[in-house]
Scaffold this motif. Sequence first.
Motif, PDB file in Angstrom:
ATOM      1  N   MET A   1       0.750  -1.230   0.048  1.00  0.00           N
ATOM      2  CA  MET A   1      -0.011   0.079   0.119  1.00  0.00           C
ATOM      3  C   MET A   1       1.080   1.197   0.010  1.00  0.00           C
ATOM      4  N   LEU A   2       2.006   1.208   0.935  1.00  0.00           N
ATOM      5  CA  LEU A   2       2.731   2.444   0.942  1.00  0.00           C
ATOM      6  C   LEU A   2       3.362   2.396  -0.399  1.00  0.00           C
ATOM      7  N   HIS A   3       3.818   1.343  -1.107  1.00  0.00           N
ATOM      8  CA  HIS A   3       4.527   1.897  -2.662  1.00  0.00           C
ATOM      9  C   HIS A   3       3.536   2.165  -3.400  1.00  0.00           C
ATOM     10  N   THR A   4       2.067   1.943  -3.496  1.00  0.00           N
ATOM     11  CA  THR A   4       1.255   2.379  -4.193  1.00  0.00           C
ATOM     12  C   THR A   4       0.928   3.819  -3.969  1.00  0.00           C
ATOM     13  N   VAL A   5       1.123   4.445  -2.835  1.00  0.00           N
ATOM     14  CA  VAL A   5       0.729   5.582  -2.387  1.00  0.00           C
ATOM     15  C   VAL A   5       2.000   6.597  -2.998  1.00  0.00           C
TER      16      VAL A   5
END
Length: 110
Positions: free
Chosen positions: A37-41
């Motif tokens: 999720m952090l990578h996507t953000v």
Amino acid sequence: MAETERETIRESTLEGLDTAARKGKYGGRPPVITDDMLHTVLRRKVLGESVEQIQPDLIIPTGKRKGEHPSVASIYRALAEHEKARAYPEATEAAHDDFAALQQRDRSSV
């Protein structure tokens, strides 16, 4: 007498927490924002999207709030932790090395 008992309880609690940490178990809730999720953000922020625009597309994969969207505050908190880790890479690396040494020591003592 009460102070002595309190100190004994405190020491026992700290020993228990230390033992659990050496086994790889930590208290508290698991993080809501996963690495994926952090990578996507991070990727979408580079493209110019705001956290408020990204948040409805994220879904919590596990835990009590599984299937729900993380709060905007959780996303900002994860971004701040990510930036702190990038700002002090030597501290993060030292913490990982310390943890690996603890695990190695525990394996050799068993």
